[in-house]
Design a protein around this motif. Structure first.
Motif, PDB file in Angstrom:
ATOM      1  N   LYS A 198      47.974  38.659  36.565  1.00  0.00           N
ATOM      2  CA  LYS A 198      48.128  36.996  35.612  1.00  0.00           C
ATOM      3  C   LYS A 198      48.380  37.946  34.238  1.00  0.00           C
ATOM      4  O   LYS A 198      48.570  37.550  33.701  1.00  0.00           O
ATOM      5  CB  LYS A 198      47.318  36.478  36.412  1.00  0.00           C
ATOM      6  N   HIS A 199      46.679  38.662  34.033  1.00  0.00           N
ATOM      7  CA  HIS A 199      46.674  38.564  32.378  1.00  0.00           C
ATOM      8  C   HIS A 199      47.015  40.308  32.480  1.00  0.00           C
ATOM      9  O   HIS A 199      46.687  40.824  31.007  1.00  0.00           O
ATOM     10  CB  HIS A 199      45.004  38.685  32.170  1.00  0.00           C
ATOM     11  N   ARG A 200      47.851  40.772  33.543  1.00  0.00           N
ATOM     12  CA  ARG A 200      48.390  42.102  33.217  1.00  0.00           C
ATOM     13  C   ARG A 200      47.056  43.116  32.431  1.00  0.00           C
ATOM     14  O   ARG A 200      47.289  43.530  31.607  1.00  0.00           O
ATOM     15  CB  ARG A 200      49.794  42.378  32.520  1.00  0.00           C
ATOM     16  N   ILE A 201      46.007  43.613  33.344  1.00  0.00           N
ATOM     17  CA  ILE A 201      45.346  44.184  32.723  1.00  0.00           C
ATOM     18  C   ILE A 201      44.839  45.369  33.360  1.00  0.00           C
ATOM     19  O   ILE A 201      44.825  45.024  35.355  1.00  0.00           O
ATOM     20  CB  ILE A 201      43.469  43.592  33.059  1.00  0.00           C
ATOM     21  N   PRO A 202      45.584  46.433  33.494  1.00  0.00           N
ATOM     22  CA  PRO A 202      45.623  47.064  32.044  1.00  0.00           C
ATOM     23  C   PRO A 202      46.791  46.803  31.908  1.00  0.00           C
ATOM     24  O   PRO A 202      47.593  46.568  32.637  1.00  0.00           O
ATOM     25  CB  PRO A 202      45.275  48.857  32.367  1.00  0.00           C
ATOM     26  N   PRO A 222      47.912  51.260  37.982  1.00  0.00           N
ATOM     27  CA  PRO A 222      48.932  50.756  37.354  1.00  0.00           C
ATOM     28  C   PRO A 222      49.013  49.650  36.571  1.00  0.00           C
ATOM     29  O   PRO A 222      47.391  49.228  37.288  1.00  0.00           O
ATOM     30  CB  PRO A 222      49.927  50.548  38.345  1.00  0.00           C
ATOM     31  N   PRO A 223      49.379  49.084  35.433  1.00  0.00           N
ATOM     32  CA  PRO A 223      49.357  48.355  34.934  1.00  0.00           C
ATOM     33  C   PRO A 223      49.451  46.661  35.936  1.00  0.00           C
ATOM     34  O   PRO A 223      50.545  46.276  37.242  1.00  0.00           O
ATOM     35  CB  PRO A 223      50.809  47.484  34.339  1.00  0.00           C
ATOM     36  N   GLY A 224      48.626  45.788  35.461  1.00  0.00           N
ATOM     37  CA  GLY A 224      47.891  45.321  36.107  1.00  0.00           C
ATOM     38  C   GLY A 224      47.288  44.887  38.060  1.00  0.00           C
ATOM     39  O   GLY A 224      47.220  44.101  38.072  1.00  0.00           O
ATOM     40  N   VAL A 225      46.493  46.030  38.422  1.00  0.00           N
ATOM     41  CA  VAL A 225      46.242  46.537  38.850  1.00  0.00           C
ATOM     42  C   VAL A 225      44.726  45.132  39.415  1.00  0.00           C
ATOM     43  O   VAL A 225      44.687  45.050  40.430  1.00  0.00           O
ATOM     44  CB  VAL A 225      46.325  47.830  39.426  1.00  0.00           C
TER      45      VAL A 225
END
Length: 443
Positions: A255-259, A248-251
């Motif tokens: 902080k930098h939303r990766i992925p 999922p997004p940010g997993v």
């Protein structure tokens, strides 16, 4: 023509031990039968759990080896020594299990490496964790392995599970070794370094090769992207040992939303694979350890998602099915492992012992009665023979011999010890001796 008559029974030196001998000969056959059956049950049907088992794990510093050492620690609590062997990966683990000379009992095996191997003698104790395939490539816009045709691809080192899986999936997309697409034996950090430096155009990373730290480093490199498996559902249908999982997004970095967006991945499942002769008690301990080690939530899984009994490449063992359904038995929940093992084996013996002992105990009185009476009946053969000779008008010399035989019988009876319950038959025999003696004197 004269027929030889039976000789008088000889009891010299054994009369004082007659009762003991009768009891011994009566009880001995049943006792021997019980001992033989119990021995067979103990050693063939329900042997004691082994004190030491061997597990083939994975390369140095791999998650496979880390998990194996956790199993080692947990099994040691119950007095079981787990010997952990390093290996090149799942393929070597599987081959060790299949080779009796290796004496390997269990192994961690990634799905997709059993093709062409005779694995029918193996069984699974359950799936324990994901080992995802992550594809990094130079450029953007690629969402299928078929789009890598003609590019330089790092597929893992020779003999590794990563390479086995990569070659199967690439072949399903028309990319085969020896074709126009170079397939290079780079793995892990070596493959990532080659990708960043431009030596390869894509790298298929699997399991320990795709660590969280390495994925973050690659996703921060300009010009390097991670492939989103748009066809993930199709892969799971074509390859039953694969599951679809999402990042999922940010997993990886909130902080930098990766992925930045959800990434669809495919992942083989790692199973605990064992030889079919694994002891049931050891199977229970391993599954209990797996629940402790793999049951926690993580980057790729929810709490209590593993271990599970989803059928994969190997049949689920009956012991594992029983454990997942009902858990540990009351004995093993209530008592220390080795005490519970002894009690469990004892209970297993009760049924066959009852089957043997109940009819055996009913038969013993009849056997003993026959044994005691048979000693008396042996005298009657001699008495009948003497009486028949007496009816033939024997000569004085022959009569003297017959009297001598009667004296021998009486002497033997005087020394014969008879249980009180059979005293009536004993005294009837003495009366019959007297009767034959009287008959002989009449003649």
């Amino acid at each position: 023509m004269k027929h030889p008559r039976p000789r008088p029974p000889q009891f010299s030196g054994e009369h004082s031990h007659a009762d003991l001998r009768d009891l011994t000969l009566t009880f001995a056959p049943i006792a021997v039968l019980v001992v033989v059956v119990v021995t067979l049950i103990v050693w063939l049907v329900n042997p004691a759990p082994p004190r030491t088992i061997v597990m083939s794990a994975g390369p140095h510093d791999s998650s496979f080896l880390l998990a194996a050492n956790q199993y080692k620690t947990i099994l040691a609590r119950n007095g079981i020594t787990l010997k952990v062997l390093e290996s090149d990966g799942s393929l070597q683990n599987l081959r060790r299990l299949l080779d009796p000379k290796q004496h390997v009992d269990i192994a961690l095996v990634q799905g997709g490496v059993s093709d062409g191997l005779p694995v029918t003698s193996l069984m699974s104790l359950g799936s324990v964790f994901y080992d995802p395939l992550v594809v990094f490539y130079r450029g953007s816009g690629i969402n299928g392995l078929a789009q890598l045709e003609g590019k330089r691809i790092a597929v893992g080192r020779e003999g590794s599970g990563t390479r086995e899986l990569a070659l199967k999936l690439l072949e399903a997309n028309g990319i085969r070794p020896g074709g126009d697409t170079p397939l290079l034996p780079y793995d892990g950090l070596q493959a990532a370094t080659a990708l960043v430096s431009g030596q390869v155009d894509a790298a298929l990373l699997n399991g320990d090769s795709a660590t969280r730290a390495l994925m973050l480093r690659l996703l921060r490199v300009p010009g390097v992207s991670v492939m989103n498996f748009d066809e993930a559902a199709a892969y799971t249908r074509l390859f039953p040992y694969l599951d679809e999982i999402d990042l999922p997004p940010g997993v990886l970095d909130l902080k930098h939303r990766i992925p930045p967006d959800t990434i669809h991945l495919i992942s083989p499942i790692v199973e605990i694979v064992a030889r079919s002769d694994l002891h049931p008690a050891i199977s229970d301990l391993l599954i209990e350890a797996a629940q402790e080690i793999h049951g926690t939530p993580g980057l790729l899984q929810h709490a209590d998602q593993f271990p599970n009994l989803t059928p994969r490449e190997y049949p689920i063992s009956e012991d594992a099915q029983r454990y997942y359904k009902t858990g540990k038995s009351l004995l093993y929940r209530s008592l220390p492992f080795w005490i519970a093992s002894v009690v469990d084996r004892t209970l297993v013996l009760l049924v066959p012992l009852a089957v043997l002992l109940v009819p055996g105990l009913r038969l013993l009185p009849a056997l003993y009665r026959w044994r005691v009476r048979s000693r008396i009946y042996r005298f009657y053969g001699s008495l009948i023979a003497i009486e028949r000779e007496a009816l033939k008008n024997p000569t004085p010399q022959e009569r003297k011999v017959l009297f001598g035989e009667l004296d021998q019988i009486e002497a033997a009876l005087n020394e014969l010890r008879m249980p009180l319950a059979y005293a009536d038959a004993f005294y009837v025999l003495r009366e019959h001796v007297g009767f034959v003696r009287a008959r002989l004197m009449e003649e």
